[in-house]
Design a protein around this motif. Sequence first.
Motif, PDB file in Angstrom:
ATOM      1  N   GLU A   1     -22.499 -10.754 -72.071  1.00 41.74           N
ATOM      2  CA  GLU A   1     -21.432 -10.885 -73.046  1.00 41.74           C
ATOM      3  C   GLU A   1     -21.362  -9.614 -73.891  1.00 41.74           C
ATOM      4  OE1 GLU A   1     -19.276 -13.275 -73.370  1.00 41.74           O
ATOM      5  OE2 GLU A   1     -20.151 -14.487 -71.763  1.00 41.74           O
ATOM      6  N   PRO A   2     -20.175  -9.170 -74.281  1.00 41.47           N
ATOM      7  CA  PRO A   2     -20.065  -7.963 -75.100  1.00 41.47           C
ATOM      8  C   PRO A   2     -20.596  -8.201 -76.520  1.00 41.47           C
ATOM      9  CG  PRO A   2     -17.930  -9.022 -74.877  1.00 41.47           C
ATOM     10  CD  PRO A   2     -18.858  -9.756 -73.961  1.00 41.47           C
ATOM     11  N   LEU A   3     -21.005  -7.116 -77.128  1.00 40.86           N
ATOM     12  CA  LEU A   3     -21.446  -7.202 -78.522  1.00 40.86           C
ATOM     13  C   LEU A   3     -20.273  -7.606 -79.415  1.00 40.86           C
ATOM     14  CD1 LEU A   3     -23.638  -3.981 -78.812  1.00 40.86           C
ATOM     15  CD2 LEU A   3     -24.440  -6.341 -78.671  1.00 40.86           C
ATOM     16  N   GLY A   4     -20.585  -8.350 -80.461  1.00 38.92           N
ATOM     17  CA  GLY A   4     -19.565  -8.730 -81.426  1.00 38.92           C
ATOM     18  C   GLY A   4     -19.922  -8.206 -82.809  1.00 38.92           C
TER      19      GLY A   4
ATOM     20  N   ALA B   1     -22.758 -27.305 -52.799  1.00 37.61           N
ATOM     21  CA  ALA B   1     -22.046 -26.744 -53.951  1.00 37.61           C
ATOM     22  C   ALA B   1     -21.987 -27.759 -55.097  1.00 37.61           C
ATOM     23  CB  ALA B   1     -20.637 -26.319 -53.541  1.00 37.61           C
ATOM     24  N   LEU B   2     -21.807 -29.038 -54.764  1.00 36.29           N
ATOM     25  CA  LEU B   2     -21.815 -30.072 -55.806  1.00 36.29           C
ATOM     26  C   LEU B   2     -23.202 -30.190 -56.437  1.00 36.29           C
ATOM     27  CD1 LEU B   2     -19.629 -32.886 -54.209  1.00 36.29           C
ATOM     28  CD2 LEU B   2     -19.059 -31.463 -56.168  1.00 36.29           C
ATOM     29  N   ASP B   3     -24.240 -30.092 -55.612  1.00 36.58           N
ATOM     30  CA  ASP B   3     -25.600 -30.119 -56.159  1.00 36.58           C
ATOM     31  C   ASP B   3     -25.804 -28.968 -57.139  1.00 36.58           C
ATOM     32  OD1 ASP B   3     -26.333 -32.358 -54.724  1.00 36.58           O
ATOM     33  OD2 ASP B   3     -27.145 -31.227 -53.040  1.00 36.58           O
ATOM     34  N   ALA B   4     -25.278 -27.795 -56.766  1.00 38.87           N
ATOM     35  CA  ALA B   4     -25.411 -26.632 -57.649  1.00 38.87           C
ATOM     36  C   ALA B   4     -24.632 -26.834 -58.946  1.00 38.87           C
ATOM     37  CB  ALA B   4     -24.920 -25.376 -56.926  1.00 38.87           C
ATOM     38  N   SER B   5     -23.449 -27.435 -58.855  1.00 37.00           N
ATOM     39  CA  SER B   5     -22.656 -27.703 -60.062  1.00 37.00           C
ATOM     40  C   SER B   5     -23.379 -28.682 -60.986  1.00 37.00           C
ATOM     41  CB  SER B   5     -21.283 -28.263 -59.679  1.00 37.00           C
ATOM     42  OG  SER B   5     -20.538 -27.325 -58.938  1.00 37.00           O
ATOM     43  N   ILE B   6     -24.005 -29.685 -60.386  1.00 37.70           N
ATOM     44  CA  ILE B   6     -24.763 -30.657 -61.187  1.00 37.70           C
ATOM     45  C   ILE B   6     -25.926 -29.965 -61.886  1.00 37.70           C
ATOM     46  CG2 ILE B   6     -26.259 -32.688 -61.042  1.00 37.70           C
ATOM     47  CD1 ILE B   6     -24.425 -33.658 -58.721  1.00 37.70           C
ATOM     48  N   THR B   7     -26.619 -29.089 -61.150  1.00 41.25           N
ATOM     49  CA  THR B   7     -27.736 -28.345 -61.749  1.00 41.25           C
ATOM     50  C   THR B   7     -27.243 -27.461 -62.893  1.00 41.25           C
ATOM     51  OG1 THR B   7     -28.889 -28.315 -59.625  1.00 41.25           O
ATOM     52  CG2 THR B   7     -29.605 -26.717 -61.269  1.00 41.25           C
ATOM     53  N   THR B   8     -26.095 -26.819 -62.685  1.00 43.38           N
ATOM     54  CA  THR B   8     -25.525 -25.964 -63.736  1.00 43.38           C
ATOM     55  C   THR B   8     -25.240 -26.764 -64.995  1.00 43.38           C
ATOM     56  OG1 THR B   8     -24.525 -24.488 -62.090  1.00 43.38           O
ATOM     57  CG2 THR B   8     -23.602 -24.422 -64.303  1.00 43.38           C
ATOM     58  N   LEU B   9     -24.652 -27.960 -64.828  1.00 44.33           N
ATOM     59  CA  LEU B   9     -24.347 -28.792 -65.995  1.00 44.33           C
ATOM     60  C   LEU B   9     -25.628 -29.241 -66.717  1.00 44.33           C
ATOM     61  CD1 LEU B   9     -21.418 -30.985 -64.633  1.00 44.33           C
ATOM     62  CD2 LEU B   9     -21.295 -29.300 -66.455  1.00 44.33           C
ATOM     63  N   ARG B  10     -26.649 -29.527 -65.953  1.00 45.01           N
ATOM     64  CA  ARG B  10     -27.898 -29.973 -66.571  1.00 45.01           C
ATOM     65  C   ARG B  10     -28.579 -28.849 -67.361  1.00 45.01           C
ATOM     66  NH1 ARG B  10     -29.929 -33.626 -61.435  1.00 45.01           N
ATOM     67  NH2 ARG B  10     -28.895 -35.565 -62.094  1.00 45.01           N
ATOM     68  N   HIS B  11     -28.338 -27.608 -66.951  1.00 45.89           N
ATOM     69  CA  HIS B  11     -28.921 -26.471 -67.671  1.00 45.89           C
ATOM     70  C   HIS B  11     -28.021 -25.957 -68.790  1.00 45.89           C
ATOM     71  CE1 HIS B  11     -32.537 -25.832 -65.335  1.00 45.89           C
ATOM     72  NE2 HIS B  11     -31.853 -25.903 -64.209  1.00 45.89           N
ATOM     73  N   SER B  12     -26.849 -26.582 -68.932  1.00 41.42           N
ATOM     74  CA  SER B  12     -25.892 -26.072 -69.906  1.00 41.42           C
ATOM     75  C   SER B  12     -26.032 -26.731 -71.277  1.00 41.42           C
ATOM     76  CB  SER B  12     -24.456 -26.257 -69.397  1.00 41.42           C
ATOM     77  OG  SER B  12     -24.161 -27.640 -69.250  1.00 41.42           O
ATOM     78  N   MET B  13     -27.145 -27.456 -71.509  1.00 44.98           N
ATOM     79  CA  MET B  13     -27.388 -28.016 -72.838  1.00 44.98           C
ATOM     80  C   MET B  13     -27.421 -26.896 -73.881  1.00 44.98           C
ATOM     81  SD  MET B  13     -27.894 -30.774 -74.581  1.00 44.98           S
ATOM     82  CE  MET B  13     -28.446 -32.014 -73.405  1.00 44.98           C
ATOM     83  N   VAL B  14     -28.110 -25.811 -73.507  1.00 44.46           N
ATOM     84  CA  VAL B  14     -28.096 -24.596 -74.327  1.00 44.46           C
ATOM     85  C   VAL B  14     -27.595 -23.471 -73.435  1.00 44.46           C
ATOM     86  CG1 VAL B  14     -29.438 -22.971 -75.696  1.00 44.46           C
ATOM     87  CG2 VAL B  14     -30.032 -25.402 -75.721  1.00 44.46           C
ATOM     88  N   LYS B  15     -26.329 -23.131 -73.577  1.00 44.25           N
ATOM     89  CA  LYS B  15     -25.752 -22.121 -72.699  1.00 44.25           C
ATOM     90  C   LYS B  15     -26.252 -20.722 -73.042  1.00 44.25           C
ATOM     91  CE  LYS B  15     -21.494 -24.632 -71.639  1.00 44.25           C
ATOM     92  NZ  LYS B  15     -20.019 -24.574 -71.634  1.00 44.25           N
ATOM     93  N   SER B  16     -26.337 -20.422 -74.338  1.00 47.71           N
ATOM     94  CA  SER B  16     -26.763 -19.088 -74.758  1.00 47.71           C
ATOM     95  C   SER B  16     -27.276 -19.165 -76.190  1.00 47.71           C
ATOM     96  CB  SER B  16     -25.610 -18.079 -74.657  1.00 47.71           C
ATOM     97  OG  SER B  16     -24.548 -18.462 -75.513  1.00 47.71           O
ATOM     98  N   VAL B  17     -28.016 -18.165 -76.551  1.00 48.52           N
ATOM     99  CA  VAL B  17     -28.519 -18.026 -77.920  1.00 48.52           C
ATOM    100  C   VAL B  17     -27.909 -16.766 -78.504  1.00 48.52           C
ATOM    101  CG1 VAL B  17     -30.535 -17.682 -79.381  1.00 48.52           C
ATOM    102  CG2 VAL B  17     -30.663 -19.212 -77.395  1.00 48.52           C
ATOM    103  N   SER B  18     -27.264 -16.888 -79.643  1.00 44.62           N
ATOM    104  CA  SER B  18     -26.617 -15.749 -80.284  1.00 44.62           C
ATOM    105  C   SER B  18     -27.533 -15.196 -81.363  1.00 44.62           C
ATOM    106  CB  SER B  18     -25.274 -16.177 -80.888  1.00 44.62           C
ATOM    107  OG  SER B  18     -24.657 -15.097 -81.543  1.00 44.62           O
ATOM    108  N   VAL B  19     -27.802 -13.900 -81.270  1.00 41.49           N
ATOM    109  CA  VAL B  19     -28.657 -13.215 -82.232  1.00 41.49           C
ATOM    110  C   VAL B  19     -27.793 -12.245 -83.029  1.00 41.49           C
ATOM    111  CG1 VAL B  19     -30.670 -11.742 -82.558  1.00 41.49           C
ATOM    112  CG2 VAL B  19     -30.636 -13.426 -80.710  1.00 41.49           C
ATOM    113  N   GLY B  20     -27.869 -12.343 -84.362  1.00 43.30           N
ATOM    114  CA  GLY B  20     -27.085 -11.463 -85.218  1.00 43.30           C
ATOM    115  C   GLY B  20     -27.972 -10.664 -86.152  1.00 43.30           C
ATOM    116  N   LEU B  21     -27.655  -9.385 -86.279  1.00 42.10           N
ATOM    117  CA  LEU B  21     -28.410  -8.504 -87.174  1.00 42.10           C
ATOM    118  C   LEU B  21     -27.414  -7.669 -87.975  1.00 42.10           C
ATOM    119  CD1 LEU B  21     -31.266  -7.521 -87.997  1.00 42.10           C
ATOM    120  CD2 LEU B  21     -31.012  -5.731 -86.250  1.00 42.10           C
TER     121      LEU B  21
END
Length: 399
Positions: A58-61, A244-264
Amino acid sequence: MTMRARWVYSAILIPFLGYAISFNDLCERAYTVSEEMVQSNGRINAIGFEKASAMASEPLGIETSAKKVKGNGSINSGNSGTEYGVMVDYSLRNPSLRLAQEYEFDLIKKGAQFDLAAQKGEIQIGLKRDWLVYGLEQERTSIFVDKRDFSHKAYQAGEKKFQAGRLSRLELLRLESEYHSTLQEVAVSLMETEHAQHRLKVASMMMDEVRIEDMPFVYIDSSMLDDHLRDAPVLKSLKTRIEALDASITTLRHSMVKSVSVGLGMTQEPTQNSLDFRLTFPLALGSKNDNKIAALMSERSALVHLSEITKQKLQLSVGGMLEHLGEREKRIQILGENEKEYETLFTMAQKGYEGGKMGQFEYLAAKNVYYDARLRTLELKQSYIEEMSEIEKKIGRIW
């Protein structure tokens, strides 16, 4: 038009020199000019770019702020003034989610490649069928030409006998009618031969006659059925869709925390400066993901069931058609033996006619029986080729 585009366009239209080529070479040429395969190749390349885009960081903000502050006391208080703030944000993607999404793109590409392989199979099946039919049409034309030439000689001989008073007008008209009939047979057969060759030219975009050196007519070996069914593109495609459906299910299960945003960043106030740090955890709580997963699992169950049904139907359908082909093969062999007998009878009739022991019309009847026997063999071979082509369409490849 660019120089490269001109070169590609010219290369497509360059005629071959008319020599025989291998079936694989012809297929490779047909692949390059197939509209469906051009689109599929473009789709596969596009998936690669889509994956690269999705996997990119993701680009810097940058967040800035400015506001008036008023300290305690009078307006001229030293605590009054403008507060400035700036903060740089960077998102760190969940590594497990990233791996799941990457695998999902790989499966999408795999599915597109299976579609491409299925298109190749369709092209091979069509080329094989058209080439074998073209060979039959050539053989059929050769028979009709022989029949025409024979009828022409019989008609010429009949004219001489008629002029000598040894043949009636009715008998001469019969010979003339048969000769004219053979002319029509030759014309129709030549047209069918041209149609079969034209289909080969269109599929490969060749300008000269297409001739294949290594694709003879052969009977199907039914012992290969299990191997061909196991590699059937339709079953592989269903398997990939399930993965592909198995992979989509795995993706959804890992999407509880999609990313962590760090600000300085830092904040400048009228009386002080501060260094700021911010950590943001977006959460996908609630039943939204659970319902999505449930929907995908329901679709997966349906595809597993569909895969089993499709496999069973293929086995039943292709197995039955193979039995029919076995019967056709036996009939072709029997007709081949009958053809030899009719050829022997025709040879004997010819000697009897030349020796004056057999009448002209008996001789012509023996000739027609022989030619008809040869044509019946070709008709049965063509029906064999048509049904073989239907089997190959079901399994998605040539036998």
